[in-house]
Write an enzyme that holds these catalytic residues in place. Structure first.
Site, PDB file in Angstrom:
ATOM      1  N   HIS A  93      31.838 -17.297   7.415  1.00 31.26           N
ATOM      2  CA  HIS A  93      32.943 -16.345   7.267  1.00 31.26           C
ATOM      3  C   HIS A  93      34.073 -16.754   8.210  1.00 31.26           C
ATOM      4  O   HIS A  93      33.850 -17.468   9.196  1.00 31.26           O
ATOM      5  CB  HIS A  93      32.482 -14.936   7.623  1.00 31.26           C
ATOM      6  CG  HIS A  93      31.548 -14.332   6.625  1.00 31.26           C
ATOM      7  ND1 HIS A  93      31.262 -12.988   6.611  1.00 31.26           N
ATOM      8  CD2 HIS A  93      30.839 -14.875   5.604  1.00 31.26           C
ATOM      9  CE1 HIS A  93      30.411 -12.729   5.632  1.00 31.26           C
ATOM     10  NE2 HIS A  93      30.138 -13.860   5.006  1.00 31.26           N
ATOM     11  N   GLU A 140      35.640 -15.143  10.486  1.00 27.94           N
ATOM     12  CA  GLU A 140      35.424 -14.734  11.878  1.00 27.94           C
ATOM     13  C   GLU A 140      34.485 -15.693  12.599  1.00 27.94           C
ATOM     14  O   GLU A 140      34.741 -16.080  13.748  1.00 27.94           O
ATOM     15  CB  GLU A 140      34.817 -13.324  11.936  1.00 27.94           C
ATOM     16  CG  GLU A 140      35.669 -12.254  11.293  1.00 27.94           C
ATOM     17  CD  GLU A 140      35.334 -11.976   9.834  1.00 27.94           C
ATOM     18  OE1 GLU A 140      35.480 -10.817   9.413  1.00 27.94           O
ATOM     19  OE2 GLU A 140      34.936 -12.920   9.107  1.00 27.94           O
ATOM     20  N   CYS A 180      32.382  -7.770   8.546  1.00 23.85           N
ATOM     21  CA  CYS A 180      31.093  -7.259   8.072  1.00 23.85           C
ATOM     22  C   CYS A 180      30.147  -7.119   9.274  1.00 23.85           C
ATOM     23  O   CYS A 180      30.473  -7.509  10.404  1.00 23.85           O
ATOM     24  CB  CYS A 180      30.497  -8.205   7.036  1.00 23.85           C
ATOM     25  SG  CYS A 180      29.948  -9.797   7.719  1.00 23.85           S
TER      26      CYS A 180
END
Length: 153
Positions: free
Chosen positions: A55, A57, A85
């Site tokens: 992801h 991040e 998430c």
């Protein structure tokens, strides 16, 4: 509410999201800032990297940790175009990121709705969460991506 620096860094996150879009990945981008400087960048790439944890991040955390040669990113701020998430939240906790600023909320898997329950878990670190920075631009980028996907089908 938002500073000029906040806007600047979120625009950089939108540029990262555009890179993901060009790779046919869900367009999410992230910028990790330490002491007012970009220390890490990332965009979604789970498809191209064959890695469910790739992801935006996580990519920004990996980039910053390598650049700073430290897995602890105390005092850092993460700017991300979509609300993180739970997986990314866990990584942010372990990295000791101080603040997360996101653009669009994610009602399906976004962590902010879980924060009240997580507070009672007595985590070893607190993160300040703020959402809605350049929300329209962030949401439009995602909507355009998925609209194009539906059109191709």
């Amino acid at each position: 509410m938002w500073s000029g620096d906040d806007l600047y860094f979120m625009r950089l996150a939108l540029e990262e999201a555009e890179q993901a879009d060009r790779k046919d990945e869900v367009p999410i981008g992230a910028i990790l800032v330490v002491e007012g400087q970009v220390a890490g960048r990332g965009h979604n790439s789970p498809i191209s990297q064959h890695d469910p944890s790739a992801h935006a991040e996580i990519q920004a955390l990996r980039d910053a940790s390598g650049y700073l040669r430290n897995y602890r990113l105390s005092g850092a701020t993460l700017f991300v175009t979509l609300e993180p998430c739970l997986m990314c939240f866990g990584a942010l906790i372990h990295a000791r990121v101080a603040r997360v600023v996101y653009g669009a909320s994610d009602p399906k898997v976004g962590v902010s709705r879980l924060l009240p329950a997580l507070e009672s878990a007595r985590l070893n670190h607190d993160i300040a969460f703020s959402g809605g920075l350049l929300e329209l631009e962030c949401r439009a980028q995602l909507q355009a991506f998925f609209k194009a996907k539906r059109t191709k089908s």
